[in-house]
Design an enzyme around this catalytic site. Structure first.
Site, PDB file in Angstrom:
ATOM      1  N   CYS A  23      42.091  46.985  43.797  1.00 47.21           N
ATOM      2  CA  CYS A  23      41.889  46.755  42.356  1.00 47.21           C
ATOM      3  C   CYS A  23      40.477  47.197  42.007  1.00 47.21           C
ATOM      4  O   CYS A  23      39.818  47.849  42.821  1.00 47.21           O
ATOM      5  CB  CYS A  23      42.151  45.287  41.987  1.00 47.21           C
ATOM      6  N   ASN A  27      37.872  43.982  43.632  1.00 43.05           N
ATOM      7  CA  ASN A  27      38.259  43.333  44.902  1.00 43.05           C
ATOM      8  C   ASN A  27      37.819  41.856  44.936  1.00 43.05           C
ATOM      9  O   ASN A  27      37.449  41.341  45.995  1.00 43.05           O
ATOM     10  CB  ASN A  27      37.720  44.101  46.124  1.00 43.05           C
ATOM     11  N   CYS A  42      39.663  39.641  42.415  1.00 40.58           N
ATOM     12  CA  CYS A  42      40.775  38.910  41.781  1.00 40.58           C
ATOM     13  C   CYS A  42      42.131  39.406  42.298  1.00 40.58           C
ATOM     14  O   CYS A  42      42.751  38.769  43.156  1.00 40.58           O
ATOM     15  CB  CYS A  42      40.730  39.034  40.253  1.00 40.58           C
ATOM     16  N   ARG A  43      42.604  40.544  41.782  1.00 39.22           N
ATOM     17  CA  ARG A  43      43.987  40.953  42.044  1.00 39.22           C
ATOM     18  C   ARG A  43      44.265  41.371  43.484  1.00 39.22           C
ATOM     19  O   ARG A  43      45.251  40.926  44.086  1.00 39.22           O
ATOM     20  CB  ARG A  43      44.379  42.084  41.087  1.00 39.22           C
ATOM     21  N   SER A  44      43.439  42.247  44.041  1.00 38.18           N
ATOM     22  CA  SER A  44      43.784  42.746  45.383  1.00 38.18           C
ATOM     23  C   SER A  44      43.595  41.699  46.489  1.00 38.18           C
ATOM     24  O   SER A  44      44.415  41.651  47.413  1.00 38.18           O
ATOM     25  CB  SER A  44      43.082  44.068  45.707  1.00 38.18           C
ATOM     26  N   ASP A  55      44.208  43.147  34.642  1.00 36.04           N
ATOM     27  CA  ASP A  55      42.927  42.597  35.089  1.00 36.04           C
ATOM     28  C   ASP A  55      42.697  41.235  34.432  1.00 36.04           C
ATOM     29  O   ASP A  55      42.626  41.139  33.209  1.00 36.04           O
ATOM     30  CB  ASP A  55      41.840  43.592  34.648  1.00 36.04           C
TER      31      ASP A  55
END
Ligand code: 4NP
Length: 152
Positions: free
Chosen positions: A10, A13, A15-17, A124
């Site tokens: 993401c 690196n 939050c999402r990934s 995001d």
């Protein structure tokens, strides 16, 4: 048999990934497949390098039974040879991954939503509220199930 190696990417690196990495690890462990898979995550930018995941993401993850470990790192050239698939969380991530991809890279690049036959981005959550973090977890649980189905 060789291991299946997957890298989630993401922007930051944090939050999402890292959430994708954690959900994937949990789902793979549930199925007794931990020894067959290498799972990691990275960011497009190195701005948060060395930092643990965002405290809001960790807190929403914890409420759903996930414990996010590890610290942020940016994607490297080696990643394009050390992983089988690099999965971007949104279409902007995929564009940025493709820009960094060496000509002889061995990794495939995929958009996360492609695994659930969608073009939809995993949005995001960084500048939004609680709903954004919950949505990330909901989407990634479905996406990780589909990745396991497709790739393992
Ligand atoms: P992520 O969220 O890409 O899901 O880790 C973000 C984290 C940090 C920033 C942007 C997105 N940032 O601009 O610092």
């Amino acid at each position: 048999m060789s291991k299946f190696r997957i890298l989630f990417v993401c922007l930051g690196n944090i939050c999402r990934s890292p959430m994708a990495e954690t959900i994937m690890r949990a789902k793979v462990a549930e199925r007794g497949l931990s020894d067959s898979v290498v799972i990691d995550s990275a960011g497009i930018i190195g701005y948060h390098q060395g930092e643990p995941a965002d405290s809001r993401m960790r807190s929403f993850a914890f409420q759903r039974g996930y414990h996010i470990e590890g610290v942020s790192r940016p994607i490297t050239t080696d990643d394009f040879y050390n992983f089988d698939v690099i999965v971007g969380m949104d279409s902007s991530n995929v564009r940025d991954i493709n820009k960094r991809q060496p000509a002889d890279a061995t990794a495939r690049v995929a958009l996360a939503a492609q695994y659930v036959s969608s073009e939809e981005d995993v949005p995001d959550p960084y500048y939004g509220g609680a709903a954004g973090f919950t949505l990330v977890i909901d989407m990634l649980e479905k996406i990780c199930d589909a990745i396991i189905e497709r790739e393992l």
